[in-house]
Design an enzyme around this catalytic site. Structure first.
Site, PDB file in Angstrom:
ATOM      1  N   ASP A   1       0.849  -1.182   0.000  1.00 16.06           N
ATOM      2  CA  ASP A   1       0.000   0.000   0.000  1.00 16.06           C
ATOM      3  C   ASP A   1       0.889   1.239   0.000  1.00 16.06           C
ATOM      4  O   ASP A   1       1.865   1.300   0.752  1.00 16.06           O
ATOM      5  CB  ASP A   1      -0.896  -0.015   1.251  1.00 16.06           C
ATOM      6  CG  ASP A   1      -2.030   0.995   1.180  1.00 16.06           C
ATOM      7  OD1 ASP A   1      -1.777   2.158   0.791  1.00 16.06           O
ATOM      8  OD2 ASP A   1      -3.155   0.633   1.532  1.00 16.06           O
TER       9      ASP A   1
ATOM     10  N   ASN B   1     -13.473  -2.976   2.727  1.00 14.93           N
ATOM     11  CA  ASN B   1     -14.604  -2.069   2.891  1.00 14.93           C
ATOM     12  C   ASN B   1     -15.544  -2.190   1.695  1.00 14.93           C
ATOM     13  O   ASN B   1     -15.097  -2.368   0.569  1.00 14.93           O
ATOM     14  CB  ASN B   1     -14.118  -0.623   2.980  1.00 14.93           C
ATOM     15  CG  ASN B   1     -13.194  -0.398   4.156  1.00 14.93           C
ATOM     16  OD1 ASN B   1     -13.399  -0.937   5.232  1.00 14.93           O
ATOM     17  ND2 ASN B   1     -12.155   0.388   3.953  1.00 14.93           N
TER      18      ASN B   1
ATOM     19  N   GLN C   1     -15.140   2.580   1.650  1.00 17.33           N
ATOM     20  CA  GLN C   1     -14.583   2.199   0.352  1.00 17.33           C
ATOM     21  C   GLN C   1     -14.341   3.455  -0.470  1.00 17.33           C
ATOM     22  O   GLN C   1     -15.222   4.293  -0.629  1.00 17.33           O
ATOM     23  CB  GLN C   1     -15.532   1.254  -0.396  1.00 17.33           C
ATOM     24  CG  GLN C   1     -14.932   0.718  -1.677  1.00 17.33           C
ATOM     25  CD  GLN C   1     -15.818  -0.305  -2.380  1.00 17.33           C
ATOM     26  OE1 GLN C   1     -16.982  -0.478  -2.036  1.00 17.33           O
ATOM     27  NE2 GLN C   1     -15.255  -0.975  -3.368  1.00 17.33           N
TER      28      GLN C   1
ATOM     29  N   HIS D   1     -10.921  -5.137  -2.970  1.00 13.97           N
ATOM     30  CA  HIS D   1      -9.553  -5.358  -2.501  1.00 13.97           C
ATOM     31  C   HIS D   1      -9.541  -5.666  -1.014  1.00 13.97           C
ATOM     32  O   HIS D   1     -10.466  -5.318  -0.283  1.00 13.97           O
ATOM     33  CB  HIS D   1      -8.655  -4.167  -2.809  1.00 13.97           C
ATOM     34  CG  HIS D   1      -9.116  -2.858  -2.228  1.00 13.97           C
ATOM     35  ND1 HIS D   1     -10.188  -2.137  -2.736  1.00 13.97           N
ATOM     36  CD2 HIS D   1      -8.642  -2.127  -1.199  1.00 13.97           C
ATOM     37  CE1 HIS D   1     -10.339  -1.029  -2.041  1.00 13.97           C
ATOM     38  NE2 HIS D   1      -9.425  -0.999  -1.088  1.00 13.97           N
ATOM     39  N   PHE D   2      -8.484  -6.356  -0.611  1.00 13.89           N
ATOM     40  CA  PHE D   2      -8.259  -6.692   0.792  1.00 13.89           C
ATOM     41  C   PHE D   2      -7.012  -5.984   1.277  1.00 13.89           C
ATOM     42  O   PHE D   2      -5.984  -6.022   0.608  1.00 13.89           O
ATOM     43  CB  PHE D   2      -8.044  -8.198   0.977  1.00 13.89           C
ATOM     44  CG  PHE D   2      -9.238  -8.917   1.484  1.00 13.89           C
ATOM     45  CD1 PHE D   2      -9.420  -9.106   2.846  1.00 13.89           C
ATOM     46  CD2 PHE D   2     -10.194  -9.390   0.617  1.00 13.89           C
ATOM     47  CE1 PHE D   2     -10.535  -9.761   3.332  1.00 13.89           C
ATOM     48  CE2 PHE D   2     -11.306 -10.047   1.080  1.00 13.89           C
ATOM     49  CZ  PHE D   2     -11.478 -10.236   2.437  1.00 13.89           C
ATOM     50  N   HIS D   3      -7.113  -5.368   2.442  1.00 15.68           N
ATOM     51  CA  HIS D   3      -5.933  -4.837   3.121  1.00 15.68           C
ATOM     52  C   HIS D   3      -5.441  -5.911   4.083  1.00 15.68           C
ATOM     53  O   HIS D   3      -6.229  -6.503   4.821  1.00 15.68           O
ATOM     54  CB  HIS D   3      -6.295  -3.594   3.954  1.00 15.68           C
ATOM     55  CG  HIS D   3      -6.680  -2.412   3.127  1.00 15.68           C
ATOM     56  ND1 HIS D   3      -5.777  -1.445   2.767  1.00 15.68           N
ATOM     57  CD2 HIS D   3      -7.866  -2.045   2.595  1.00 15.68           C
ATOM     58  CE1 HIS D   3      -6.387  -0.520   2.053  1.00 15.68           C
ATOM     59  NE2 HIS D   3      -7.667  -0.865   1.932  1.00 15.68           N
TER      60      HIS D   3
END
Length: 164
Positions: free
Chosen positions: A45, A103, A110, A116-118
């Site tokens: 990120d 989110n 979001q 997407h995944f954090h």
């Protein structure tokens, strides 16, 4: 109006061509890529909350988890989430724990409308990604269960219709 209807209204504002994650997939924007296969990509990120904060995305433009009808893509994306977590755990970063977050919708935070995944390593309790909650006027659990069972029945009927 359900979440998907509300999301479709918002998602009309962001096309696949404007999606920053699609541009990363096409290598139009540079990224610090950790893993990549035909289904998904994992990269650091650019605004991390902790060392090793990684984002995993499917390579197909999908607005959110609920709108993904491709089971293989879901499986492969989640498999990559697990693989990244294992890499983080084995690294010299030595996280004490990991937060996973996805989110859905503006009210949930979001910002980029590409599912997407954090994956956020934790190194200290009060640092990095922090969770908090503000209790609301909650319904009785039995009432909530009844509402969910009713919705589950409606969803099953919709899925049966779609298969025909």
């Amino acid at each position: 109006m359900g979440i998907i209807d509300k999301m479709n209204q918002v998602n009309n504002l962001q096309s696949k061509d404007d999606c920053i994650f699609c541009k990363i997939i096409k290598k139009e924007i540079p990224a610090k890529i950790i893993l990549e296969n035909e289904f998904a990509m994992a990269f650091l990120d650019v605004n991390p909350v902790s060392n090793g904060h990684t984002i995993v995305i499917p390579k197909m433009h999908i607005n959110n988890l609920m709108t993904c009808d491709n089971d293989e893509l879901l499986y492969e994306t989640m498999k990559m989430v697990r693989h990244v977590a294992k890499i983080l755990d084995a690294s010299k970063l030595q996280p004490w724990g990991i937060n996973y977050l996805s989110n859905q919708g503006p009210i949930a935070g979001q910002v980029i409308y590409h599912w997407h995944f954090h994956i956020m390593p934790k190194y200290a309790k009060h640092e990095g990604f922090l969770t908090s909650s503000k209790p609301v006027d909650l319904e009785d659990l039995d009432d909530v269960l009844d509402l969910l069972k009713t919705a589950k029945g409606k969803q099953s009927k919709l899925e049966d219709k779609a298969k025909k």
